[in-house]
Every structure is written in C-alpha cells, then in structure tokens.
Design a protein around this motif. Structure first.
Motif, short mmCIF file in Angstrom:
data_model
loop_
_atom_site.label_atom_id
_atom_site.label_comp_id
_atom_site.label_asym_id
_atom_site.label_seq_id
_atom_site.Cartn_x
_atom_site.Cartn_y
_atom_site.Cartn_z
N PHE A 1 2.77 36.47 20.34
CA PHE A 1 2.87 35.51 21.43
C PHE A 1 1.55 35.42 22.21
O PHE A 1 1.15 34.33 22.65
N THR B 1 4.62 29.78 17.50
CA THR B 1 4.21 31.13 17.11
C THR B 1 5.00 31.60 15.89
O THR B 1 4.43 32.17 14.95
N GLY B 2 6.31 31.37 15.93
CA GLY B 2 7.15 31.79 14.81
C GLY B 2 6.81 31.06 13.52
O GLY B 2 6.78 31.68 12.44
N MET C 1 5.18 39.82 16.63
CA MET C 1 5.16 38.39 16.86
C MET C 1 4.06 38.11 17.88
O MET C 1 4.17 38.52 19.05
N ALA D 1 10.83 31.55 18.75
CA ALA D 1 10.37 32.28 17.57
C ALA D 1 11.53 32.58 16.62
O ALA D 1 11.39 32.48 15.39
N GLY E 1 6.92 29.71 21.66
CA GLY E 1 7.60 30.65 20.78
C GLY E 1 7.87 30.06 19.41
O GLY E 1 7.68 30.73 18.38
N TYR E 2 8.29 28.80 19.38
CA TYR E 2 8.59 28.15 18.10
C TYR E 2 7.32 28.00 17.26
O TYR E 2 7.31 28.32 16.06
#
Length: 467
Positions: free
Chosen positions: A412, A442-443, A410, A20, A439-440
C-alpha cells in the motif's frame, strides 16, 4: 501452493484492505488460512461470509458487492468538515443505543451512489446518534457502544459452511490470562467480534463465557492494541503447510504520524502512534523466528559436515566454508522483501561480503529492483526456487518456521500519494472512497507482479483473470 492471508489492524483503513481483497478475489486466489486482528477482522469477515442480498446471490457475488460497498462507508464530506468523527460506527453507549442498534444499522444500507443520497442518509444517522439517550458518565469504561453494526454485514450462521476447509482466526487479548488469544470459526459470533474490537477507552472491555471447563467469564480487549499483525497465531501457518503469506499492514508505515490538524486528529494519532511501532515489532519478531530456524538448518548441515572431520579433514574444511557462505547468501536473499525492498540494507550487506563470497546473481537482482520492479520480483522468485532445490526436496525437510514461507506484503505504501498521507486517518467519504481505489489498484498490480508464485493457487488462468 497453499497461501495464508494476514489482515492487520488499522481503522479507518477497511476500504483500503477491501479494495485489495476485491482484486485478489477477481483473480480467484484461494486461501488456506485467514488470520485477522482489529479492523482486519471486518475485512476478513466480509470476504469470508458476507450477508447476502437474496437467496440466489452466490458467495462470490455477495463478497464482491460487500467489499465494494465499504468505499462509501465514510461520512459525507459536507458533514464531516464540521463533525470530524464517524458517528455511524462509534455510537453512544447505553441500553437505548443497544435497543436502537438494528434501526441504526439500516443507515449503512441506504443508497449512497450520489452526494445527495449520502448527505440525506448521513444526516438521518446524525440525528439518530444525537437524540439517542446515553448512560455515558465519568465511571464508564468506554466512550462507545460495542460495534453491533457488524452483525448487519456478516452472515455468522453461514460462516462455517462459507469457509469450508479454510482456517479463520481472530486475534484478541485476554485480561485475566495476560495472553494473546485467537478465536476460530467454530465458535465465532458477533460477541467474539465485539470482544476482539474492544480498543481501550473507545470500547468497554468485553466479557465472554470462559472457554472449556472454566466457569464464569473472561475479559477481552482488541488484539491489535497488543499485536497489530498476527502472522502465525498458534503456529497455524506452519501446521497448514503454508508456502506463501500475503499480509496487509498499513499500521507499519510511519507516514501515518504527522503534525495533527486539530484536537480530534491529535486524539486519533495518539492511538495510532504506538500501533505503528507494535506493527513493526510484529513483523520483525516473525522474521527473527524464521531466521533463527533457517540458521538452525545450516547448523545441522555443519554437524553433518563435522562427521567428515575424523576421516577427511580437507573435505570437512571445504564443506565448512561452503556452509558459511551459503548461510550468508540465504540471509541476504531473505532480506530482499518482495514487496517493500530495503535496498540500502541489502547493498550494505552485499558490500560487506568477502570478494569470493559475493553472488553475482544476487547483485543482478538488486540492480533490477531499481529499474524494473516486476522483473525484479520474477528474478527473485526464480533465484529463491533454485536455492530451495539446491537445499533438497521440500517434502524431505521438517515443517518448521524455516520452510520458505514467502512473505509478500501488500505494498500500500508504494501506491498512496505523498499528498494523501495527512488525510489517511479521516472517516470522510472522500478519503475512504479514495483508499478503496488505491487498495484495488494495489491489489491488481500485486497479482500481476507475483503471478509466477500465485498462479498455482488460482482457480483459473491468470491471464484470463487479469484481462
């Protein structure tokens, strides 16, 4: 628009946070405050001051390379299947382990692009961990050697210069003072990191020289064991005039707790289970304080209206009714968390309002949340900005918790598939690489959803960043 970043605890979720953070960095988002605790500390240090490969590597290049590298920090599955613990991170205690720490840290830098490379490197790390003598005994105060491997990934000497005017905080707990404390970038060393990661039973409590005029030493434990999410340590968000707080909280998800698969998993869950409730409490406490200050604003307005009572009772009653209505609607708007929306609670509150108090716009917004999440976020943002303008010019309001420091979580939990939750606490390569990808993604989605609020803090056009 000043933005604060809060990175909560929760190993082995470092790759989830790293992914993220990489997405936020690719969007060139700038932070004015970074507050960390537990595993969030390492993610924050890798973002703020990563070790560079060579003198020509820029801070951003080193940051993105190091964040990506966390995706391969797990144990290769062929080994983890039979030895389900991270012997590369949790090393046996004793003077021999401390002396061999620089040698063991090299295993973290081995090539890990292929399964054979990971298998070879992890096997060598296993042999080193197995044959390193240890002084562990029934009188030891922790199972593992303090995590010296952090030193091989972080540039502590350049931390101040790399941070610039960004305020960095690392949460810990002082045993003698019985207080949560914060270490800041001015005196942050590898020893402070060891102190802030001294999770009871896993790591021995860590001693540091007493600060200030005190003499002797003080004993510290991991901050996230007491407060996994430090949203406003020492009022730092308020003092830095933060408008938006982005926080990473994986421990606040009860899906982490499941029927254990084996004894090791049961032990891990015995640590994580109480932290999930502590994380929930950290967030609830912050929101309560903010709500209390928001209510105080309305009480102040009520006092101003009361001045009318002596001269115009009718005007006072009208103003009083309007204030009560505005207070209820403000709290309803605040209930709509912009990342994890509790729609059931919102609908219940809206339904309980008298007919003449119901805000049509709010009902339209909550309807959007179930149909088009990105449109909901934009509509909610516009609604809250309009209410801020109605309340008065922001610069004329006192700097307290009551300022609309928007909380952006964030999300997740929205992106982790249901079938993956039982494996989310594993230190295996497959889990940690999967968490990085989640995570990526999601970010990236987070930046797209919140572009209207975030774009003023970006150093380049958001459309270009998202291309």
């Amino acid at each position: 628009m000043p933005i604060g970043l809060v990175l909560g605890g929760g190993a082995p979720h470092l790759p989830l946070m790293s992914g993220a953070l990489l997405a936020l960095d690719e969007a060139e988002l700038d932070f004015k405050v970074i507050s960390t605790t537990g595993a969030g500390m390492l993610a924050g240090l890798l973002y703020a001051s990563p070790e560079r490969d060579h003198p020509g590597e820029s801070l951003r290049q080193a940051r993105q390379r190091t964040l990506r590298a966390t995706s391969s920090m797990g144990i290769e599955d062929a080994i983890y299947r039979f030895m389900p613990f991270n012997y590369k991170v949790f090393q046996k205690p004793g003077p021999f382990a401390e002396a061999l720490a620089p040698f063991n840290n090299m295993f973290l830098k081995f090539p890990r692009d292929t399964m054979h490379q990971r298998l070879a490197g992890d096997w060598l790390a296993l042999m080193s961990a197995t044959f390193t003598p240890s002084t562990l005994n029934p009188w030891s105060k922790g199972l593992c050697q303090p995590p010296s491997w952090i030193d091989g990934m972080t540039d502590f000497d350049g931390l101040g210069a790399n941070l610039g005017d960004v305020a960095f905080r690392l949460g810990a707990y002082c045993v003698e003072d019985r207080l949560d404390v914060s270490f800041n970038q001015e005196d942050l060393t590898i020893d402070h990191c060891k102190a802030a990661l001294a999770m009871p039973f896993i790591y021995e409590p860590y001693k540091l020289p007493a600060p200030g005029a005190d003499t002797g030493t003080k004993t510290y434990l991991e901050g996230s064991a007491f407060e996994p999410l430090r949203l406003n340590p020492e009022n730092i968000m308020v003092d830095n005039n933060i408008d938006t707080i982005i926080f990473f909280d994986i421990l606040g998800h009860r899906k982490l707790i499941d029927e254990p698969r084996d004894l090791t998993d049961a032990w891990v869950q015995s640590i994580i289970a109480p932290l999930t409730r502590l994380s929930e409490n950290s967030l609830a406490t912050f929101k309560t304080k903010r709500a209390q200050n928001a209510r105080q604003r309305f009480l102040n307005a009520y006092q101003q209206a009361a001045d009318l009572a002596g001269s115009d009772v009718g005007a006072f009653r009208e103003k009083h009714a309007q204030i009560l209505k505005e207070q209820e609607l403000y709290e309803l708007a605040d209930l709509l968390g912009s990342a994890d929306v509790d729609l059931a609670a919102f609908r219940k509150r809206v339904a309980a309002l008298p007919a003449d108090h119901k805000d049509r716009k709010l009902k339209e917004i909550v309807k959007l949340a179930g149909e088009d999440y990105a449109a909901f976020v934009d509509a909610r943002e516009a609604y809250l900005k309009a209410r801020e303008l109605a309340e008065g010019v922001p610069s004329e309001r006192p700097r307290t918790h009551s300022r609309r420091s928007e909380l952006l979580r964030m999300p997740f939990g929205r992106h982790i598939p249901d079938h993956h939750w039982p494996k989310i606490l594993d230190w295996s390569h497959s889990n940690m690489s999967t968490l990085f990808d989640i995570g990526y993604d999601t970010g990236k989605q987070f930046v797209a959803n919140h572009k209207n609020r975030l774009e003023s803090s970006m150093t380049k056009d958001l459309a270009g960043a998202m291309a």
